[in-house]
Design a protein around this motif. Structure first.
Motif, PDB file in Angstrom:
ATOM      1  N   ARG A  31      46.508  29.400  26.008  1.00  0.00           N
ATOM      2  CA  ARG A  31      47.705  28.706  26.096  1.00  0.00           C
ATOM      3  C   ARG A  31      47.392  28.210  24.754  1.00  0.00           C
ATOM      4  O   ARG A  31      48.161  27.458  24.318  1.00  0.00           O
ATOM      5  CB  ARG A  31      47.874  27.403  27.157  1.00  0.00           C
ATOM      6  CG  ARG A  31      46.891  26.365  27.114  1.00  0.00           C
ATOM      7  CD  ARG A  31      46.895  25.500  28.156  1.00  0.00           C
ATOM      8  NE  ARG A  31      46.127  24.478  27.818  1.00  0.00           N
ATOM      9  CZ  ARG A  31      45.406  23.646  27.441  1.00  0.00           C
ATOM     10  NH1 ARG A  31      45.770  23.294  26.694  1.00  0.00           N
ATOM     11  NH2 ARG A  31      44.655  22.877  27.486  1.00  0.00           N
ATOM     12  N   GLU A  35      49.867  27.563  21.694  1.00  0.00           N
ATOM     13  CA  GLU A  35      49.577  26.105  21.123  1.00  0.00           C
ATOM     14  C   GLU A  35      49.282  26.495  19.005  1.00  0.00           C
ATOM     15  O   GLU A  35      50.384  25.919  17.911  1.00  0.00           O
ATOM     16  CB  GLU A  35      49.115  25.423  21.271  1.00  0.00           C
ATOM     17  CG  GLU A  35      50.205  24.570  22.710  1.00  0.00           C
ATOM     18  CD  GLU A  35      49.030  23.895  23.520  1.00  0.00           C
ATOM     19  OE1 GLU A  35      48.302  22.987  23.883  1.00  0.00           O
ATOM     20  OE2 GLU A  35      50.229  23.900  24.965  1.00  0.00           O
ATOM     21  N   ASP A  38      51.904  29.034  17.072  1.00  0.00           N
ATOM     22  CA  ASP A  38      53.252  28.285  17.652  1.00  0.00           C
ATOM     23  C   ASP A  38      54.034  29.726  17.501  1.00  0.00           C
ATOM     24  O   ASP A  38      55.378  30.111  17.440  1.00  0.00           O
ATOM     25  CB  ASP A  38      53.966  27.941  16.592  1.00  0.00           C
ATOM     26  CG  ASP A  38      55.234  27.208  16.984  1.00  0.00           C
ATOM     27  OD1 ASP A  38      54.918  26.954  17.636  1.00  0.00           O
ATOM     28  OD2 ASP A  38      56.151  26.811  16.005  1.00  0.00           O
TER      29      ASP A  38
END
Length: 96
Positions: A31, A35, A38
């Motif tokens: 994750r 992130e 993006d």
């Protein structure tokens, strides 16, 4: 360019960013990579698979609070390939 250390597997922008993110760290959770880049889970999974298929990264699965989590790290082969690729990019730029 016969002696080129340019690596087309690493060079794709998302894969280059994944390697750059993993390079200074022991491991990074899926994750966090998602992130930072993006991108969607499916896009990231596709790029991770390509890096795994050539042996540049490995994953470790753990459960945290009952939820499966995936962590990734560069292998010795991946670290070497990334370092050579970065050096080749520097060489190309310095030749301009």
């Amino acid at each position: 360019m016969a002696d080129s250390k340019f690596d087309p597997i690493i060079h794709a922008p998302n894969r280059l960013q994944i390697c750059a993110l993993l390079s200074p760290l022991d491991q990074v959770e899926f994750r966090v990579i998602r992130e930072e880049l993006d991108v969607s889970d499916s896009v990231l999974s596709k790029h991770i698979k390509q890096l795994e298929d050539v042996g540049y990264i490995k994953q470790k699965k753990n459960k945290v609070n009952g939820r499966a989590r995936r962590w990734f790290h560069l292998t010795a082969k991946g670290r070497s390939a990334f370092d050579l690729h970065v050096e080749e990019l520097k060489r190309i730029v310095s030749d301009l």
